[in-house]
Design a protein around this motif. Sequence first.
Motif, mmCIF file in Angstrom:
data_model
loop_
_atom_site.group_PDB
_atom_site.id
_atom_site.type_symbol
_atom_site.label_atom_id
_atom_site.label_comp_id
_atom_site.label_asym_id
_atom_site.label_seq_id
_atom_site.Cartn_x
_atom_site.Cartn_y
_atom_site.Cartn_z
ATOM 1 N N PHE A 1 -6.438 -43.279 -14.197
ATOM 2 C CA PHE A 1 -6.201 -42.063 -15.032
ATOM 3 C C PHE A 1 -6.301 -40.284 -14.191
ATOM 4 C CE2 PHE A 1 -7.364 -45.622 -17.843
ATOM 5 C CZ PHE A 1 -6.325 -45.719 -18.770
ATOM 6 N N GLY A 2 -7.407 -40.044 -13.747
ATOM 7 C CA GLY A 2 -7.076 -38.854 -13.536
ATOM 8 C C GLY A 2 -6.153 -38.269 -12.727
ATOM 9 N N ALA A 3 -5.572 -39.542 -11.470
ATOM 10 C CA ALA A 3 -4.453 -38.688 -10.574
ATOM 11 C C ALA A 3 -2.952 -39.551 -11.314
ATOM 12 C CB ALA A 3 -4.886 -39.875 -9.703
ATOM 13 N N PHE B 1 -4.598 -50.049 -16.772
ATOM 14 C CA PHE B 1 -4.415 -49.843 -18.266
ATOM 15 C C PHE B 1 -6.752 -50.187 -18.667
ATOM 16 C CE2 PHE B 1 -4.344 -49.231 -22.450
ATOM 17 C CZ PHE B 1 -4.116 -47.916 -21.970
ATOM 18 N N THR B 2 -7.612 -49.933 -18.328
ATOM 19 C CA THR B 2 -8.620 -50.456 -18.193
ATOM 20 C C THR B 2 -9.166 -50.771 -19.807
ATOM 21 O OG1 THR B 2 -9.886 -47.750 -17.669
ATOM 22 C CG2 THR B 2 -9.222 -49.171 -15.471
ATOM 23 N N PRO B 3 -8.874 -49.731 -20.492
ATOM 24 C CA PRO B 3 -8.786 -50.618 -21.763
ATOM 25 C C PRO B 3 -8.719 -51.816 -22.449
ATOM 26 C CG PRO B 3 -8.511 -48.001 -21.755
ATOM 27 C CD PRO B 3 -8.045 -49.269 -20.755
ATOM 28 N N ALA C 1 -5.694 -46.493 1.630
ATOM 29 C CA ALA C 1 -6.639 -45.840 1.670
ATOM 30 C C ALA C 1 -7.849 -44.780 1.914
ATOM 31 C CB ALA C 1 -8.437 -46.927 1.214
ATOM 32 N N ALA C 2 -7.619 -43.410 0.882
ATOM 33 C CA ALA C 2 -8.443 -42.310 2.381
ATOM 34 C C ALA C 2 -9.675 -42.621 2.726
ATOM 35 C CB ALA C 2 -8.076 -41.051 1.283
ATOM 36 N N LYS C 3 -9.601 -42.564 4.353
ATOM 37 C CA LYS C 3 -10.871 -43.337 4.977
ATOM 38 C C LYS C 3 -11.543 -41.538 4.903
ATOM 39 C CE LYS C 3 -11.302 -46.232 5.738
ATOM 40 N NZ LYS C 3 -11.264 -47.852 5.074
ATOM 41 N N GLY D 1 -12.004 -36.811 -13.197
ATOM 42 C CA GLY D 1 -11.947 -38.142 -13.810
ATOM 43 C C GLY D 1 -14.060 -38.947 -13.933
ATOM 44 N N ASP D 2 -13.808 -39.724 -13.266
ATOM 45 C CA ASP D 2 -15.119 -40.298 -13.463
ATOM 46 C C ASP D 2 -16.055 -39.939 -12.069
ATOM 47 O OD1 ASP D 2 -14.585 -41.775 -15.555
ATOM 48 O OD2 ASP D 2 -14.606 -43.414 -14.550
ATOM 49 N N CYS D 3 -15.243 -39.404 -10.793
ATOM 50 C CA CYS D 3 -16.206 -39.250 -9.556
ATOM 51 C C CYS D 3 -16.117 -37.319 -9.824
ATOM 52 C CB CYS D 3 -15.177 -39.342 -8.600
ATOM 53 S SG CYS D 3 -13.329 -38.066 -8.209
#
Length: 458
Positions: A21-23, A53-55, A87-89, A312-314
């Motif tokens: 969602f955030g990104a 869409f996690t919901p 994936a960012a490492k 977001g969550d992070c």
Amino acid sequence: MRGANFGGSPDRRILIVGGGFGAVYTALGLEKLLKPEDRTEVTLVNPENFFLFTPMLAEIVSSQIDTSHAINPLRRMFKRTRFVEGAAKSIDLAAQSVLVRHPNGDEFGYPYDHLVIAVGARVGYFGMEDVEKNSYTAKTLGDAIRLRNRAIALLEIAEIERNPDSRAEILTLVVAGGGFTGVEVAAEINDLIRQAAKSYPSITQRDLRVILVEAKNRILPEFDEGLAAFATKRLRASGVELRTNTTVAGVTDHAVLIKDQDPIPSRTLIWNTGVAPNPLIAGSDLPQTGRGWVKVDATMRAEGWANVWALGDCAQIPDILNPGHNQPALAQHAIREAPALARNIVASMRGEVAQPFHYRTMGQLATLGHFNGIGTIGPFRVQGLVAWLAWRSYYLWRLPRLEKRLRVATDWTVDLIFGRDISQIQTYAATSPKGRDLEDDLYGNPNDEPSTVKGTHR
Ligand SMILES: Cc1cc2nc3c(=O)[nH]c(=O)nc-3n(C[C@H](O)[C@H](O)[C@H](O)COP(=O)(O)OP(=O)(O)OC[C@H]3O[C@@H](n4cnc5c(N)ncnc54)[C@H](O)[C@@H]3O)c2cc1C
């Protein structure tokens, strides 16, 4: 590197890490604000090429929504943002570059002028390695597919199992965590197996057990006591057993261990409690809170770095309307943080002042399966069928792209008429049965020596 956003060589690069969602909503916000003359390239890096869409994840588990209908291909969501699968490492803040590993194993550095961190949170296990290795989770699309397959595989194997103790273990599912997502998952999986069991002649409703374990003295701390009591009553009526004031202490092949109580004979633990920060953050020089979240101010700018942002969550974003508190880890917040963050990045590129983010939660809705739900909408409390209808209408409206909304609406309608699809989505290819190893613990690996023949099945 080609400037995919406006067809030329960019003067500036904005790199967004994450695809939730955030990104995604930050990228969409930037698409609205940036003009070709800004000569700015926006790149989004995510390991999967879709937005989940996690919901609606619990409804994928319960087979009400087809696997691919609550996800959206990122490339179809963006008009100008460049998508990169990987994936960012690691992050080199001083050099302004992020190292990305791509699916083919290649690694490239991605330079940036502004960096947005939106990598969400991971599942936390409170240091219990047995639980981490041997439980199911409900966070990603892969989790949902695995869990749905597991539930149906349990029914298939119970149908032929003749040992009553083994049968009881197979047909007992334990869900740890009575928060919002734990309750939704328990309710949906309970609905799935109870409805599916009607197609299995030897399995009765009484054979099935879904047990929800919650550490606090009640479930759903996100809602008031009245709504939580309503949910408790409805869950019990639909067959979910509740154990409050206790915790899961571990798991073995044949039991879920419960603190200060007898173990529950079961082969399936679904873990829905505990969050942990993404390791990308811990391994970086990003400013971090004691618990490992990215420390940002109310404009979502990382402390000490003018061109690094997180949401977001992070991220731990201070709530300026509620001093001493932070923005909750919810999609409805991330979706509002994102356009505010996009405005702040553009403002800072243009030498203007970034504005603090503020938003008050509008309310929350949770499904309890079986045409039931609870929720708060502004000052109003809703429960039962009204809440369930509100949940469906709100989230259908919120699901990105008309195509997916139509697909989900069709799934819901077909499900109401014909019931759940109980086909297992097997992943093994004709040439190699190895893909079946997801369920090896139930079926045994097909490559293994045949097990003892137990006679003729009645
Ligand atoms: C089952 C479930 C149901 C939920 N229901 C609701 C609800 O009804 N209402 C609500 O408001 N909230 C709900 N939530 C919470 C909501 O999903 C989160 O708050 C929201 O997803 C947070 O958005 P995010 O962008 O911060 O993180 P996420 O959506 O988790 O996205 C993080 C992204 O970062 C990517 N990523 C991770 N590591 C890397 C890396 N190293 N490099 C690149 N990318 C990386 C991931 O692949 C992922 O795409 C629910 C959550 C779950 C799990």
